[in-house]
Design a protein around this motif. Sequence first.
Motif, PDB file in Angstrom:
ATOM      1  N   ALA A  72       0.865  -1.194   0.000  1.00 28.86           N
ATOM      2  CA  ALA A  72       0.000   0.000   0.000  1.00 28.86           C
ATOM      3  C   ALA A  72       0.893   1.231   0.000  1.00 28.86           C
ATOM      4  CB  ALA A  72      -0.889   0.000   1.235  1.00 28.86           C
ATOM      5  N   GLY A  74       0.459   5.621   0.453  1.00 29.01           N
ATOM      6  CA  GLY A  74      -0.347   6.832   0.601  1.00 29.01           C
ATOM      7  C   GLY A  74       0.310   7.930  -0.215  1.00 29.01           C
ATOM      8  N   THR A  77       5.518   9.743   1.734  1.00 29.62           N
ATOM      9  CA  THR A  77       6.424  10.597   2.524  1.00 29.62           C
ATOM     10  C   THR A  77       7.152   9.820   3.611  1.00 29.62           C
ATOM     11  OG1 THR A  77       4.770  11.205   4.187  1.00 29.62           O
ATOM     12  CG2 THR A  77       4.891  12.600   2.222  1.00 29.62           C
ATOM     13  N   GLY A  78       6.902   8.523   3.698  1.00 28.93           N
ATOM     14  CA  GLY A  78       7.523   7.701   4.739  1.00 28.93           C
ATOM     15  C   GLY A  78       9.043   7.816   4.695  1.00 28.93           C
ATOM     16  N   SER A 138       4.896  16.559   8.140  1.00 27.53           N
ATOM     17  CA  SER A 138       4.486  16.344   6.744  1.00 27.53           C
ATOM     18  C   SER A 138       2.972  16.416   6.590  1.00 27.53           C
ATOM     19  CB  SER A 138       4.955  14.953   6.307  1.00 27.53           C
ATOM     20  OG  SER A 138       4.534  13.987   7.267  1.00 27.53           O
ATOM     21  N   THR A 143      -0.814  10.946   4.265  1.00 23.96           N
ATOM     22  CA  THR A 143      -2.212  10.504   4.343  1.00 23.96           C
ATOM     23  C   THR A 143      -2.506   9.865   5.697  1.00 23.96           C
ATOM     24  OG1 THR A 143      -1.818   8.239   3.548  1.00 23.96           O
ATOM     25  CG2 THR A 143      -2.136   9.962   1.863  1.00 23.96           C
ATOM     26  N   SER A 152       1.998   7.318  13.313  1.00 25.89           N
ATOM     27  CA  SER A 152       2.774   8.560  13.244  1.00 25.89           C
ATOM     28  C   SER A 152       2.529   9.468  14.437  1.00 25.89           C
ATOM     29  CB  SER A 152       2.409   9.309  11.957  1.00 25.89           C
ATOM     30  OG  SER A 152       2.816   8.539  10.861  1.00 25.89           O
TER      31      SER A 152
HETATM   32  C1  LIG Z   1       9.395  16.421   5.654  1.00 31.15           C
HETATM   33  C2  LIG Z   1       8.837  15.254   6.423  1.00 31.15           C
HETATM   34  C3  LIG Z   1       8.449  15.432   7.745  1.00 31.15           C
HETATM   35  C4  LIG Z   1       7.947  14.350   8.478  1.00 31.15           C
HETATM   36  N1  LIG Z   1       7.552  14.557   9.776  1.00 31.15           N
HETATM   37  C5  LIG Z   1       7.039  13.530  10.486  1.00 31.15           C
HETATM   38  C6  LIG Z   1       6.615  13.736  11.836  1.00 31.15           C
HETATM   39  O1  LIG Z   1       6.708  14.825  12.396  1.00 31.15           O
HETATM   40  N2  LIG Z   1       6.113  12.665  12.492  1.00 31.15           N
HETATM   41  C7  LIG Z   1       5.995  11.445  11.902  1.00 31.15           C
HETATM   42  O2  LIG Z   1       5.533  10.516  12.567  1.00 31.15           O
HETATM   43  N3  LIG Z   1       6.382  11.233  10.627  1.00 31.15           N
HETATM   44  C8  LIG Z   1       6.891  12.233   9.905  1.00 31.15           C
HETATM   45  N4  LIG Z   1       7.292  12.018   8.611  1.00 31.15           N
HETATM   46  C9  LIG Z   1       7.187  10.667   8.016  1.00 31.15           C
HETATM   47  C10 LIG Z   1       5.911  10.410   7.181  1.00 31.15           C
HETATM   48  O3  LIG Z   1       5.306  11.609   6.761  1.00 31.15           O
HETATM   49  C11 LIG Z   1       4.920   9.566   8.002  1.00 31.15           C
HETATM   50  O4  LIG Z   1       5.471   8.293   8.251  1.00 31.15           O
HETATM   51  C12 LIG Z   1       3.548   9.399   7.310  1.00 31.15           C
HETATM   52  O5  LIG Z   1       2.666   8.723   8.166  1.00 31.15           O
HETATM   53  C13 LIG Z   1       3.612   8.635   6.002  1.00 31.15           C
HETATM   54  O6  LIG Z   1       2.364   8.810   5.351  1.00 31.15           O
HETATM   55  P1  LIG Z   1       2.236   8.554   3.778  1.00 31.15           P
HETATM   56  O7  LIG Z   1       0.826   8.741   3.388  1.00 31.15           O
HETATM   57  O8  LIG Z   1       3.225   9.369   3.058  1.00 31.15           O
HETATM   58  O9  LIG Z   1       2.620   7.008   3.739  1.00 31.15           O
HETATM   59  P2  LIG Z   1       3.571   6.236   2.723  1.00 31.15           P
HETATM   60  O10 LIG Z   1       4.963   6.749   2.808  1.00 31.15           O
HETATM   61  O11 LIG Z   1       2.943   6.172   1.394  1.00 31.15           O
HETATM   62  O12 LIG Z   1       3.531   4.791   3.392  1.00 31.15           O
HETATM   63  C14 LIG Z   1       4.050   4.589   4.689  1.00 31.15           C
HETATM   64  C15 LIG Z   1       3.713   3.178   5.156  1.00 31.15           C
HETATM   65  O13 LIG Z   1       2.317   3.062   5.306  1.00 31.15           O
HETATM   66  C16 LIG Z   1       1.803   1.988   4.537  1.00 31.15           C
HETATM   67  N5  LIG Z   1       0.477   2.421   4.091  1.00 31.15           N
HETATM   68  C17 LIG Z   1       0.152   3.539   3.404  1.00 31.15           C
HETATM   69  N6  LIG Z   1      -1.169   3.608   3.239  1.00 31.15           N
HETATM   70  C18 LIG Z   1      -1.698   2.515   3.836  1.00 31.15           C
HETATM   71  C19 LIG Z   1      -3.006   2.017   4.006  1.00 31.15           C
HETATM   72  N7  LIG Z   1      -4.081   2.662   3.530  1.00 31.15           N
HETATM   73  N8  LIG Z   1      -3.182   0.860   4.669  1.00 31.15           N
HETATM   74  C20 LIG Z   1      -2.123   0.178   5.159  1.00 31.15           C
HETATM   75  N9  LIG Z   1      -0.857   0.602   5.025  1.00 31.15           N
HETATM   76  C21 LIG Z   1      -0.651   1.751   4.373  1.00 31.15           C
HETATM   77  C22 LIG Z   1       2.817   1.782   3.435  1.00 31.15           C
HETATM   78  O14 LIG Z   1       2.781   0.460   2.943  1.00 31.15           O
HETATM   79  C23 LIG Z   1       4.117   2.087   4.164  1.00 31.15           C
HETATM   80  O15 LIG Z   1       4.527   0.957   4.888  1.00 31.15           O
HETATM   81  C24 LIG Z   1       7.829  13.069   7.861  1.00 31.15           C
HETATM   82  C25 LIG Z   1       8.207  12.902   6.534  1.00 31.15           C
HETATM   83  C26 LIG Z   1       8.714  13.978   5.820  1.00 31.15           C
HETATM   84  C27 LIG Z   1       9.123  13.755   4.397  1.00 31.15           C
END
Ligand SMILES: Cc1cc2nc3c(=O)[nH]c(=O)nc-3n(C[C@H](O)[C@H](O)[C@H](O)COP(=O)(O)OP(=O)(O)OC[C@H]3O[C@@H](n4cnc5c(N)ncnc54)[C@H](O)[C@@H]3O)c2cc1C
Length: 485
Positions: A72, A74, A77-78, A138, A143, A152
């Motif tokens: 999966a 989102g 940004t992970g 982020s 998402t 998160s």
């Molecule tokens: C500039 C920056 C700042 C950040 N600051 C923080 C912060 O302050 N705190 C923090 O905790 N994190 C932070 N992060 C990390 C990141 O944003 C988080 O981990 C966020 O939750 C990832 O969300 P995403 O939608 O981008 O997930 P993705 O990167 O797309 O996926 C992350 C994980 O979730 C899984 N996933 C995605 N969607 C689903 C779904 N619907 N069902 C099951 N699994 C799923 C994926 O398989 C993957 O393992 C930051 C990242 C950046 C780049």
Amino acid sequence: MSTKPLDEPARRFEELLGPGSVITDPVRLRTYECDGLTHHRVTPGVVVLPSSAEQVAAVVRICNEYGLPFVARGAGTGLSGGALPRADGVLVVTSKMRRILSVDLPNRRATVEPGVTNLAITEAVRDLGRYYAPDPSSQQVCTIGGNVAENSGGAHCLKYGFTVNHVVGLEIVTPDGDIVELSDTDPGYDLLGAFVGSEGTLGIATKVVVRLSRLPEAVTTLLAAFEDIERGGQAVSAIIGGGIVPAAIEMMDALAVEAAEAAVACAYPEGAGAVLIVELDGPAEEVAHQFGEVTRICRESGAFEIRVADDPAERASIWRGRKSAFAAVGRISPAYIVQDGVVPRTALPEVLASIDALSREYGIRVANVFHAGDGNLHPLVLFDDAEPGAAERAEIVSGRILDLCIEHGGSITGEHGVGVDKSRYMTKMFSDDDLNTMQLVRCAFDPRGLSNPGKIFPTPRLCGEVPGVRKGVHPLVESGQAEHF
Ligand SMILES: Cc1cc2nc3c(=O)[nH]c(=O)nc-3n(C[C@H](O)[C@H](O)[C@H](O)COP(=O)(O)OP(=O)(O)OC[C@H]3O[C@@H](n4cnc5c(N)ncnc54)[C@H](O)[C@@H]3O)c2cc1C
């Protein structure tokens, strides 16, 4: 005519979702080859963009038919490579599933699709006097599905807790393609709790029911500048030790401030060796009292400048530097690793001094940004990838920082997950028995190991399999889904 193993499933996905929702073009596939951790890259076999839980379930069932791994994604940004795709598999992207389905004020909850961004939830309910508390930096793009998978956090999690404390229900598609609801009121085992933080290994969240919080009556944010990080650390200990739980208490060292300054001109006090941001919220009278206490403590700990913001614009201006810190280091270094580890709060001064020593030993600059109240460190390990050996030295420093966290009774991740990047450190924290027990939980959800394989665990095993001498090559190893160490 030669056909590739994914051609037939891709055709089935197109029949199901329509051609615009399936990507097979090699150039377009490369858009999805990594998440925020860009040094791990794999071009996915196929990308699908479903619009509903039923479509996700149907995609997963087709994956099961062909034995295809699926991941999966989102917003990507992970920072631990959790959404790293599989070349032989399917990437299920939730970006078309971004509706806020309902807001239920009397029960303080909202039901949203997984592709809704974290901030969009707050924006949808702010005028009703409510907000969604966990706030990753982020939050404008990440998402809620990704937040659930990573459990998160964010600056305000010290007082309000992580995603797990704010998700009261989930609809998930299980790894074999069933649609199941999980709730925090279910009797029996806490399966909702197990799913949150499972990094996509237990299935795909297709609906998320979040708890809404009431906007506080008053908010005051202050920024205190110290000559060095030790004095800032003393202030943190004294604030928390004094029984005050700020909504947020964040620290940045001089290098992190320099980067933020270069990127967003945040105008933090000049000459600061450490900047502390403290946000207080709650009833106006309580905030006013705590503000007096925090100011006194900061001055007694050696703050040479204190700035106060109590309207949203001034507050945003204080937060601008901190919120942009990760990306900002790109202004002062061609490449960097964002690390994420936790130590007990009391160990912060010692661990920061050891990080400084490591930085000198390896000639690698480290900028520190951290959720000081939680002991959650985000060392930014800076290097020049054009300099021979620098990337390797940065990788060593980054790993040794995690060793320090473990030695001090902390953890290898605070909020960014294990993903593919930190799975090799799991054996440093956990025994074989611990890891086997975790694998049993995973196998109860995902007996075939198709849901985001290769993440979290260093050596995936099949369900019911115990460690021991294996004759011949394991099928998972043969298919490239598992590795032997
Ligand atoms: C500039 C920056 C700042 C950040 N600051 C923080 C912060 O302050 N705190 C923090 O905790 N994190 C932070 N992060 C990390 C990141 O944003 C988080 O981990 C966020 O939750 C990832 O969300 P995403 O939608 O981008 O997930 P993705 O990167 O797309 O996926 C992350 C994980 O979730 C899984 N996933 C995605 N969607 C689903 C779904 N619907 N069902 C099951 N699994 C799923 C994926 O398989 C993957 O393992 C930051 C990242 C950046 C780049």
